[in-house]
Write a protein that holds these residues in place. Structure first.
Motif, PDB file in Angstrom:
ATOM      1  N   PRO A 152      -5.656   0.035   4.734  1.00  0.00           N
ATOM      2  CA  PRO A 152      -6.191   1.092   5.791  1.00  0.00           C
ATOM      3  C   PRO A 152      -5.551   0.820   7.171  1.00  0.00           C
ATOM      4  O   PRO A 152      -5.427   1.657   7.779  1.00  0.00           O
ATOM      5  CB  PRO A 152      -7.660   1.029   5.656  1.00  0.00           C
TER       6      PRO A 152
ATOM      7  N   HIS B 181      -6.343  14.720   9.235  1.00  0.00           N
ATOM      8  CA  HIS B 181      -7.326  13.980   8.780  1.00  0.00           C
ATOM      9  C   HIS B 181      -7.002  12.409   9.218  1.00  0.00           C
ATOM     10  O   HIS B 181      -8.038  11.688   9.975  1.00  0.00           O
ATOM     11  CB  HIS B 181      -7.576  13.955   7.299  1.00  0.00           C
TER      12      HIS B 181
ATOM     13  N   CYS C   8       5.608  14.871   6.990  1.00  0.00           N
ATOM     14  CA  CYS C   8       6.698  14.775   6.188  1.00  0.00           C
ATOM     15  C   CYS C   8       6.875  15.867   4.991  1.00  0.00           C
ATOM     16  O   CYS C   8       7.602  16.450   4.720  1.00  0.00           O
ATOM     17  CB  CYS C   8       6.617  13.469   5.134  1.00  0.00           C
ATOM     18  N   ALA C   9       5.637  16.196   4.749  1.00  0.00           N
ATOM     19  CA  ALA C   9       5.392  17.315   3.575  1.00  0.00           C
ATOM     20  C   ALA C   9       6.005  18.593   4.134  1.00  0.00           C
ATOM     21  O   ALA C   9       6.550  19.262   3.476  1.00  0.00           O
ATOM     22  CB  ALA C   9       3.951  17.622   3.163  1.00  0.00           C
TER      23      ALA C   9
ATOM     24  N   GLY D 245       0.795   8.117   6.897  1.00  0.00           N
ATOM     25  CA  GLY D 245       0.332   7.229   5.840  1.00  0.00           C
ATOM     26  C   GLY D 245      -0.309   8.235   4.598  1.00  0.00           C
ATOM     27  O   GLY D 245      -0.610   7.564   3.429  1.00  0.00           O
ATOM     28  N   ALA D 246      -0.589   9.302   4.897  1.00  0.00           N
ATOM     29  CA  ALA D 246      -0.713  10.226   3.894  1.00  0.00           C
ATOM     30  C   ALA D 246      -2.089   9.833   3.117  1.00  0.00           C
ATOM     31  O   ALA D 246      -3.035   9.335   3.509  1.00  0.00           O
ATOM     32  CB  ALA D 246       0.219  10.666   2.891  1.00  0.00           C
TER      33      ALA D 246
ATOM     34  N   ASN E 296       6.634   9.445  12.808  1.00  0.00           N
ATOM     35  CA  ASN E 296       6.745   8.960  11.365  1.00  0.00           C
ATOM     36  C   ASN E 296       5.752   9.548  10.336  1.00  0.00           C
ATOM     37  O   ASN E 296       4.811  10.163  11.200  1.00  0.00           O
ATOM     38  CB  ASN E 296       6.625   7.280  11.779  1.00  0.00           C
ATOM     39  N   CYS E 297       5.480   9.075   9.481  1.00  0.00           N
ATOM     40  CA  CYS E 297       4.512   9.477   8.453  1.00  0.00           C
ATOM     41  C   CYS E 297       3.239   9.059   8.906  1.00  0.00           C
ATOM     42  O   CYS E 297       2.956   7.719   9.253  1.00  0.00           O
ATOM     43  CB  CYS E 297       4.886   8.798   6.890  1.00  0.00           C
TER      44      CYS E 297
ATOM     45  N   GLU F 214      -1.894   7.740   0.548  1.00  0.00           N
ATOM     46  CA  GLU F 214      -1.425   6.594  -0.116  1.00  0.00           C
ATOM     47  C   GLU F 214      -1.540   5.190   0.595  1.00  0.00           C
ATOM     48  O   GLU F 214      -1.933   4.273  -0.067  1.00  0.00           O
ATOM     49  CB  GLU F 214       0.007   6.828  -0.753  1.00  0.00           C
ATOM     50  N   VAL F 215      -0.973   5.085   1.688  1.00  0.00           N
ATOM     51  CA  VAL F 215      -0.816   3.956   2.484  1.00  0.00           C
ATOM     52  C   VAL F 215      -2.316   3.252   2.670  1.00  0.00           C
ATOM     53  O   VAL F 215      -2.310   1.951   2.537  1.00  0.00           O
ATOM     54  CB  VAL F 215       0.014   3.922   3.708  1.00  0.00           C
ATOM     55  N   LYS F 216      -3.327   4.023   2.783  1.00  0.00           N
ATOM     56  CA  LYS F 216      -4.744   3.460   3.155  1.00  0.00           C
ATOM     57  C   LYS F 216      -4.911   2.598   2.004  1.00  0.00           C
ATOM     58  O   LYS F 216      -5.714   1.375   2.134  1.00  0.00           O
ATOM     59  CB  LYS F 216      -5.650   4.369   3.232  1.00  0.00           C
ATOM     60  N   ASN F 217      -4.177   2.922   0.553  1.00  0.00           N
ATOM     61  CA  ASN F 217      -4.792   2.129  -0.508  1.00  0.00           C
ATOM     62  C   ASN F 217      -4.190   0.564  -0.567  1.00  0.00           C
ATOM     63  O   ASN F 217      -4.430  -0.091  -1.352  1.00  0.00           O
ATOM     64  CB  ASN F 217      -4.561   2.974  -1.923  1.00  0.00           C
TER      65      ASN F 217
ATOM     66  N   THR G  61      12.809   7.878  10.271  1.00  0.00           N
ATOM     67  CA  THR G  61      12.296   7.916  11.783  1.00  0.00           C
ATOM     68  C   THR G  61      13.597   7.158  12.532  1.00  0.00           C
ATOM     69  O   THR G  61      13.825   6.013  12.297  1.00  0.00           O
ATOM     70  CB  THR G  61      11.033   7.302  12.013  1.00  0.00           C
TER      71      THR G  61
ATOM     72  N   GLY H 237      10.133   4.931   7.814  1.00  0.00           N
ATOM     73  CA  GLY H 237       9.210   5.810   8.660  1.00  0.00           C
ATOM     74  C   GLY H 237       8.633   7.010   8.113  1.00  0.00           C
ATOM     75  O   GLY H 237       7.862   7.418   8.782  1.00  0.00           O
ATOM     76  N   LYS H 238       9.458   7.465   7.274  1.00  0.00           N
ATOM     77  CA  LYS H 238       9.033   8.848   6.606  1.00  0.00           C
ATOM     78  C   LYS H 238       9.185   8.667   5.222  1.00  0.00           C
ATOM     79  O   LYS H 238       9.604   7.790   4.394  1.00  0.00           O
ATOM     80  CB  LYS H 238       9.927   9.781   7.045  1.00  0.00           C
ATOM     81  N   ILE H 239       8.738   9.953   4.570  1.00  0.00           N
ATOM     82  CA  ILE H 239       8.877   9.889   3.153  1.00  0.00           C
ATOM     83  C   ILE H 239       9.725  11.204   2.702  1.00  0.00           C
ATOM     84  O   ILE H 239       9.598  12.246   3.628  1.00  0.00           O
ATOM     85  CB  ILE H 239       7.682   9.860   2.204  1.00  0.00           C
TER      86      ILE H 239
ATOM     87  N   ASP I  28       1.130   4.482  -4.982  1.00  0.00           N
ATOM     88  CA  ASP I  28       0.857   4.168  -3.729  1.00  0.00           C
ATOM     89  C   ASP I  28       1.860   2.999  -3.212  1.00  0.00           C
ATOM     90  O   ASP I  28       2.370   3.199  -2.112  1.00  0.00           O
ATOM     91  CB  ASP I  28      -0.596   3.526  -3.626  1.00  0.00           C
TER      92      ASP I  28
ATOM     93  N   LEU J 137       0.297   3.693  11.697  1.00  0.00           N
ATOM     94  CA  LEU J 137       1.170   4.684  11.618  1.00  0.00           C
ATOM     95  C   LEU J 137       0.812   5.849  12.442  1.00  0.00           C
ATOM     96  O   LEU J 137       1.487   6.675  13.192  1.00  0.00           O
ATOM     97  CB  LEU J 137       1.265   5.039  10.131  1.00  0.00           C
TER      98      LEU J 137
ATOM     99  N   PHE K  52       5.117   4.898  -2.363  1.00  0.00           N
ATOM    100  CA  PHE K  52       5.271   5.706  -1.399  1.00  0.00           C
ATOM    101  C   PHE K  52       5.118   4.740   0.063  1.00  0.00           C
ATOM    102  O   PHE K  52       5.948   4.930   0.925  1.00  0.00           O
ATOM    103  CB  PHE K  52       3.670   6.605  -1.440  1.00  0.00           C
ATOM    104  N   ALA K  53       4.204   3.863  -0.016  1.00  0.00           N
ATOM    105  CA  ALA K  53       4.206   2.792   1.140  1.00  0.00           C
ATOM    106  C   ALA K  53       5.606   2.199   1.465  1.00  0.00           C
ATOM    107  O   ALA K  53       5.817   2.090   2.445  1.00  0.00           O
ATOM    108  CB  ALA K  53       3.119   1.963   0.921  1.00  0.00           C
TER     109      ALA K  53
ATOM    110  N   ALA L 157      -4.708  13.541  -4.729  1.00  0.00           N
ATOM    111  CA  ALA L 157      -4.500  12.174  -4.845  1.00  0.00           C
ATOM    112  C   ALA L 157      -3.964  11.729  -5.960  1.00  0.00           C
ATOM    113  O   ALA L 157      -2.857  10.778  -5.916  1.00  0.00           O
ATOM    114  CB  ALA L 157      -5.677  11.324  -4.191  1.00  0.00           C
TER     115      ALA L 157
ATOM    116  N   GLU M 174       9.965  13.667  -0.561  1.00  0.00           N
ATOM    117  CA  GLU M 174       8.908  13.893  -1.727  1.00  0.00           C
ATOM    118  C   GLU M 174       9.721  13.606  -2.867  1.00  0.00           C
ATOM    119  O   GLU M 174       9.163  12.926  -4.118  1.00  0.00           O
ATOM    120  CB  GLU M 174       8.189  14.845  -1.668  1.00  0.00           C
TER     121      GLU M 174
ATOM    122  N   VAL N 239     -10.599  10.210  -6.862  1.00  0.00           N
ATOM    123  CA  VAL N 239      -9.511  11.168  -6.223  1.00  0.00           C
ATOM    124  C   VAL N 239      -9.657  11.137  -4.735  1.00  0.00           C
ATOM    125  O   VAL N 239      -8.959  11.980  -4.056  1.00  0.00           O
ATOM    126  CB  VAL N 239      -9.781  12.504  -6.775  1.00  0.00           C
TER     127      VAL N 239
END
Lengths: 242, 299
Positions: free
Chosen positions: B50, B82, B7-8, B41-42, B38-39, B44-47, A214, A161-163, A150, B56, A153-154, B206, A165, A109
């Motif tokens: 990185p 973070h 974003c959230a 990466g939250a 811009n986002c 998710e993007v690191k997976n 964005t 540039g943004k999400i 992931d 970002l 999302f990516a 996550a 949800e 997690v």
């Protein structure tokens, strides 16, 4: 401890209700047999392959203290989730042993309790992600739901540039073939709708239609797309997948 | 001060955005939203990669530093906070991160962010350092007296330790093992903080949707611990934690038949109430759990 864990498994323990060998009664638990087993399929490249994927770079530092597993959030829910053990197997090249747990490794997690506790800066959280990634690249497991999330999302972040949800969630449910109308999601929506003013409901619906994006993002989108493609090629090469 | 909502805060965390701004204006703290952000990466993007995440996050800091000439970026979302901190650390210590970010930034057509140009802080630091408990006490309109609060900080505010060099510096600084900034602020607002052992436990954010059963179990542990400690409400400081707790409270009830009644409110909603802001302006009605039920006790 680790050797016993890997070698003696419930299915290798043999007991017999009624068995006499050379006139000696060996029935029952008092003379349990352990079926012997030999591991011959070492993959000497395993550690290097994991280390070639993002997050796995520092796996060689591990000295098996077990702080990661001790601190692990998922281990507390499922004792089979054991980062220390998996790091050991990878470093020993015991691929077939690792594959026994292939379907749960993606469940990390990312709480980073392991990384916080690790005295050797192995970054076990990254190693878990690299291992899950390796399993998928090698075709040992299908893409996990987590990986699909992931990716949805990516893709959205790189595109706009943004999400938004709502869009991410709908995309995820569609790509994993799950119905959006799940009991608990419907219940949650009902509870919110009870108190939400009309005006805000409209604002939320509009956000779902006109996705936020964005400004001045197109060059960043192109640069990121190119970079991600480059990395994918590099990783496949490191794993000899070309 | 540059404000990076993320974003959230335009979606599920809308109430956190509203209440953060409302508390800021009640306390006279100014915020300028980062232009064209811009986002980050939250989680998710690191997976995927990185360094994409590092880029970002660096773009947001680059705009704050180079276009807005800000020295400080405030991010109320734990994920954004973070990731900006992590990008800062990586850009300072890792040459290949610097090289990748410079290459992408150049192609994207903006100045490359250099480590040290801005400092990233959380909304908790913003209020604690910008106003402080004594000033907060002087401005109280509604004491939160009688409200029992469990302060929940989650993962990303304190872990991993190395990206938060300013924490664990002794008295006055934040602790990564026993964080207390939210406790301090809410205590100043009159709330009674309960002894809550799961302050930095993980809510499974996550995998909220991709491994819902695990997340529900983790959230249920947190809700049960808060109730056992006698809390009326769990104060949150992260939109992912907040929506995770709320979603899986409903899911635990519907799927496992495990009903819990503790409510969730953003710490900014609680502070806003204490400063006399109307609950509507703080988005209390947007929460899934009905915070008004407990706020009735003090309003």
């Amino acid at each position: 401890m680790i050797h016993e864990k890997s070698l003696i498994r419930p299915e290798n323990l043999k007991t017999h209700d009624k068995l006499v060998i050379d006139g000696v009664d060996v029935s029952g638990h008092w003379s349990t047999f352990i079926q012997s087993r030999v591991v011959t399929d070492y993959n000497e490249a395993l550690q290097d392959e994991i280390a070639a994927l993002p997050g796995g770079e520092h796996i060689h530092r591990c000295w098996q203290c077990g702080s990661c597993t001790n601190a692990c959030t998922v281990n507390a829910v499922n004792p089979d989730f054991n980062p220390r053990f998996w790091i050991y197997l990878i470093r020993m090249g015991m691929e077939s042993e690792l594959l026994r747990d292939k379907d749960i490794i993606w469940q990390c997690v990312s709480c980073n309790k392991c990384t916080y506790a690790c005295p050797r800066d192995v970054f076990p959280e990254g190693v878990m992600k690299a291992t899950a990634h390796w399993l998928q690249l090698k075709g040992h497991t299908p893409k996990s739901k987590s990986t699909i999330f992931d990716e949805v999302f990516a893709e959205q972040v790189i595109a706009t540039g943004k999400i938004e949800e709502g869009r991410t969630i709908r995309g995820f449910f569609a790509r994993t073939g799950q119905p959006l109308m799940q009991d608990w999601l419907v219940e949650m929506a009902k509870r919110v709708a009870r108190r939400l003013p009309f005006k805000q409901g409209i604002a939320m619906a509009l956000a779902a239609v006109f996705r936020p994006r964005t400004r001045k993002w197109s060059k960043a989108r192109a640069a990121l797309t190119e970079y991600v493609h480059e990395q994918e090629t590099r990783q496949r090469k490191a794993l000899n997948l070309e | 001060m540059a404000y990076y909502p993320g974003c959230a805060l335009e979606g599920t965390g809308h109430a956190y955005n509203e209440s953060t701004k409302a508390v800021g204006s009640a306390l006279g703290l100014k915020l300028d939203e980062v232009k064209d952000w811009n986002c980050c990466g939250a989680m998710e993007v690191k997976n995927i990669d990185p360094k994409v995440q590092t880029y970002l996050s660096s773009r947001v800091m680059s705009i704050a530093a180079n276009e807005m000439h800000a020295k400080v970026v405030m991010a109320p979302c734990n994920g954004c906070y973070h990731n900006l901190k992590k990008a800062e650390y990586d850009l300072e210590h890792d040459a290949s991160s610097r090289e990748t970010v410079a290459r992408i930034s150049e192609k994207a057509g903006h100045e490359t962010y250099q480590a040290g140009q801005v400092e990233t802080i959380h909304a908790l630091d913003w209020i604690k350092d910008g106003v402080g408990e004594e000033e907060l006490k002087r401005r109280l309109k509604n004491s939160l007296k009688g409200l029992k609060v469990a302060n929940y900080y989650g993962c990303m505010y304190t872990r991993p330790r190395h990206i938060f060099p300013e924490k664990d510096k002794g008295p006055g600084s934040e602790s990564t093992l026993q964080p207390h900034f939210m406790d301090d602020l809410l205590a100043a607002a009159g709330a009674q903080n309960v002894d809550f052992p799961l302050k930095t436990a993980c809510c499974g954010g996550a995998h909220t949707l991709s491994d819902s059963d695990t997340s529900t179990q983790l959230v249920l542990n947190i809700l049960r611990a808060a109730e056992a400690a006698g809390a009326d409400v769990i104060a949150t400081e992260c939109p992912t934690c907040h929506s995770g707790l709320e979603m899986h409270q409903v899911r635990a009830e519907k799927v496992l038949g495990e009903k819990t009644t503790v409510k969730m409110l953003y710490f900014t909603q609680l502070l806003g109430i204490a400063l006399g802001v109307a609950p509507r302006k703080l988005g209390v009605h947007e929460n899934v759990s009905d915070g008004m039920e407990v706020l009735k006790k003090i309003l």
